[in-house]
Design a protein around this motif. Structure first.
Motif: not given
Length: 420
Positions: A154-167
């Motif tokens: 996963v390298t897309d910034n928006r996708a990473l921020w979504d994962l960050d929110a889940e974490n």
């Protein structure tokens, strides 16, 4: 009018809040602060009453950086839940005599506890970040969370921020909601959104740390919050500065390092190799001279606003405050980032051409010598002087006025209508 400032973090989290406190008090506003006990002398010395939060942050950071007190990832959620509860108790106690607004920064669980108190009291709450990459944006990725690394694919910034929110929901949300239930507050669905709000403030200079648009958050960039300074330098430091050519300053502020003796030796040898004297700052890294030569001096507390214009270069960890103060002084920098926001500031220093970013947290004599060669180049100094003219100094005043307007608007909204 009373404002409560909440910061659980290093000195770099505390100093900007004291700058805001200065501006608020000039307007006649009463200010109280909640911060780690490590900074009781600093806060109370600024004339701001302190309600301490939790255990020593110095010991926590020391364990993280040096590995002497490792904290297993499986205990992070439990520690975060304790931080929420501890901060809530401290903030509620500090606000017991009345509070018109809460401004918070630092670790998310502490800020979540602070916002819960503001919610309970029905007063405005503001979250402030000191660097852009602490806030969700399509233009940069989030920090990788402890114990829950992002999938490498996963390298897309928006996708990473979504994962960050889940974490963050998994690591911190459960503990927050468990505590909220005990104080009669409803559960929070999205932990990060609750802490940040949809309109966080960014206390960073627009030249040094610009916020890029477009972005989903309505970020208010006030400029960096800098204290007015003006504290005379100690007599022995004045004597050292006056005894020769400008030295190179080396210090890591409230940031321990893994091997202080090695870092001090490398720093002193590298600076001497460049033909300069050395000014070592002890700090939490506990740097000390490696010999008794008179070209090296160890400094304790000193006003960086007064000191940095008088040194040849500043070698430091890359905290927001140190980076901004050195840039404002027009003094070239070498940033040796250790953690958190420090790689961001190292990158900005290099990108602006006002110094060098050291690759990694552990310098060697060759690596630091190369970085110093860049920083001490006359072209770098000229660029640093030019950028200094662009650095704003009114960020804390802007934020104070904005906060007072926010409080006034909230009071007007809550006031009953006046009958004709």
């Amino acid at each position: 009018m009373r404002v409560l400032l909440v910061a659980y973090g290093s000195r770099g989290d505390i100093e900007p809040m004291l700058a805001l406190a200065e501006q608020l008090r000039e307007s006649g506003t009463e200010v109280r602060m909640c911060a780690p006990p490590d900074f009781a002398g600093l806060v109370e010395g600024a004339g701001v009453p302190l309600t301490p939060i939790g255990p020593s942050v110095r010991e926590m950071v020391r364990g993280t950086v040096t590995g002497t007190a490792p904290q297993p990832p499986e205990g992070l959620a439990e520690r975060a839940a304790r931080m929420v509860a501890t901060t809530y108790e401290a903030v509620a106690a500090a606000a017991a005599e009345g509070c018109d607004a809460v401004v918070a920064t630092g670790l998310f669980p502490a800020a979540a506890g602070a916002r819960s108190v503001a919610e309970k009291l029905g007063v405005p709450y503001v979250f402030v970040a000191y660097f852009p990459s602490y806030l969700p944006s399509p233009h940069h990725p989030p920090f990788a969370p402890m114990g829950r690394p992002f999938p490498p694919e996963v390298t897309d910034n928006r996708a990473l921020w979504d994962l960050d929110a889940e974490n963050l929901n998994v690591l911190f949300g459960t503990g927050l909601n468990a505590h909220r239930a005990t104080v009669g507050l409803p559960p929070v669905d999205h932990f990060r959104d609750y802490v940040l709000t949809d309109r966080p403030w960014l206390a960073a200079d627009p030249t040094l740390g610009p916020w890029q648009e477009p972005a989903e958050l309505d970020v208010v960039q006030t400029g960096a919050w800098l204290r007015t300074g003006g504290v005379p330098l100690p007599d022995d430091l004045e004597a050292f500065l006056s005894a020769g050519t400008p030295p190179v300053y080396v210090g890591f502020g409230s940031m321990p390092v893994r091997d202080a003796e090695h870092v001090a030796r490398v720093a002193v040898e590298a600076v001497r190799a460049q033909g300069h004297r050395v000014l070592l700052s002890g700090g939490w890294a506990e740097l000390a001279p490696i010999d008794d030569q008179d070209d090296c001096f160890r400094v304790g507390e000193a006003d960086h606003c007064a000191l940095f214009p008088r040194v040849a270069a500043v070698v430091h960890h890359g905290g927001a405050g140190t980076t901004t103060t050195a840039a404002r002084a027009g003094t070239p920098q070498v940033v040796i980032p250790q953690m958190a926001d420090q790689p961001y500031w190292a990158g900005r220093v290099a990108a602006l051409g006002i110094g060098a970013a050291h690759a990694g947290p552990e310098p060697t004599a060759p690596s630091l010598s190369a970085a110093l060669g860049t920083a001490l180049d006359p072209k770098t100094r000229a660029r640093a002087k030019a950028v200094a003219d662009l650095v704003r100094t009114d960020g804390a005043a802007v934020a104070a006025e904005l906060l007072l307007d926010t409080i006034a608007t909230d009071v007007d909204r809550e006031a009953p209508p006046v009958s004709a």
